[in-house]
Design an enzyme around this catalytic site. Sequence first.
Site, PDB file in Angstrom:
ATOM      1  N   GLY A  14       2.139   1.882  10.601  1.00  0.00           N
ATOM      2  CA  GLY A  14       3.030   3.034  10.446  1.00  0.00           C
ATOM      3  C   GLY A  14       3.707   3.451  11.733  1.00  0.00           C
TER       4      GLY A  14
ATOM      5  CG  ASN B 196      -1.733   1.219   1.386  1.00  0.00           C
ATOM      6  OD1 ASN B 196      -1.885   1.990   0.439  1.00  0.00           O
ATOM      7  ND2 ASN B 196      -2.287   1.432   2.575  1.00  0.00           N
TER       8      ASN B 196
ATOM      9  CE  LYS C 172       0.326   3.326   4.938  1.00  0.00           C
ATOM     10  NZ  LYS C 172      -0.018   3.404   6.334  1.00  0.00           N
TER      11      LYS C 172
ATOM     12  CD  GLU D 208      -3.092   5.227   6.807  1.00  0.00           C
ATOM     13  OE1 GLU D 208      -3.002   5.374   5.585  1.00  0.00           O
ATOM     14  OE2 GLU D 208      -2.156   4.783   7.509  1.00  0.00           O
TER      15      GLU D 208
ATOM     16  N   GLY E  37       4.619   1.129   4.597  1.00  0.00           N
ATOM     17  CA  GLY E  37       5.920   1.779   4.435  1.00  0.00           C
ATOM     18  C   GLY E  37       6.938   0.936   3.673  1.00  0.00           C
TER      19      GLY E  37
ATOM     20  CB  SER F 226       5.027  -2.184  11.750  1.00  0.00           C
ATOM     21  OG  SER F 226       4.507  -0.894  12.002  1.00  0.00           O
TER      22      SER F 226
ATOM     23  CG  HIS G  96      -5.889   1.498   5.033  1.00  0.00           C
ATOM     24  ND1 HIS G  96      -5.475   2.416   5.969  1.00  0.00           N
ATOM     25  CD2 HIS G  96      -4.835   0.670   4.818  1.00  0.00           C
ATOM     26  CE1 HIS G  96      -4.212   2.155   6.300  1.00  0.00           C
ATOM     27  NE2 HIS G  96      -3.801   1.095   5.615  1.00  0.00           N
TER      28      HIS G  96
ATOM     29  CD  GLU H 271      -3.769  -3.055   7.095  1.00  0.00           C
ATOM     30  OE1 GLU H 271      -2.583  -3.122   6.802  1.00  0.00           O
ATOM     31  OE2 GLU H 271      -4.517  -2.153   6.703  1.00  0.00           O
TER      32      GLU H 271
END
Length: 265
Positions: free
Chosen positions: A187, A15, A17, A103, A249, A227, A101, A181
């Site tokens: 993150g 991802n 992002k 976010e 990430g 992570s 997600h 998740e």
Amino acid sequence: MSHAGGKRRPIVGGNWKCNPATASSLDELCRNFDGVAPYLDKCDVYVCPSNLHVALVKDNFTPGVHVAPQNCNFKGCGAYTGEMSVDQIQDLGLGWVLIGHSERRGEFGLPTPAESNQLMATKLQYILDQGLNCVFCIGEPLSIRQKGIQAVLAECADQLADIVPILRALQDKSRVVIAYEPVWAIGTGKTATAEQAQEVHAFIRNLLADLFDADTAKAVRIQYGGSVKPDNARELMSQPDVDGALVGGASLDVRVFSELIKNSI
Ligand code: PEP
């Protein structure tokens, strides 16, 4: 679907992002995915570029890597300013989309409206009706994790409740991949231990068995996200109910991503 050892075929997603900042970085990021080619016979791989970049990169990955937008509309085209419709995604020749997600579920730290479980169900129904497959994200925020495991499991069950009738009516249940998740691990560099991940994944699988049947529970893949890095992937993926990883990430660092896939299969 199953692979040697009785587990399901692994699925690893990257991802990106809202990255990268410049379109000129895309070629290198896409080319770097060439490193996953040797693993594609054993593992499904998808990438979620930012929505603005999807059409620019969709043909630039090594064949076999799926491009899955990070979000989609709840309906077809029309007066939906700022949205991307499933129909448009389908027209680009893409077969997967990711929704839910954290976010988008209100974790930006700003008072933007959180996407609800009900909205996720509406989106999922439309995605499946249009013939696309879906990565469906769920996961608890830190405040719930701090209440203990029963609260975590209840939250996961709650986030899945609205899609139960949709899954029930779906013939090929493998068209939906659940991505668990824990929000506190996204993150942050803080990964759930392999045992913590397995505990929730096993709960979700048992829930699927109770709601549907053993075959459904066996068929649906459940990814872990939060992570994930090459050095923790092997332990996480060795858990019996963890079928892959959703990686934020680390997916932008492609040597890391290939290494991670190698360690996930
Ligand atoms: C994610 O964005 O879904 C994610 C898991 O991010 P990270 O790997 O950076 O924690």
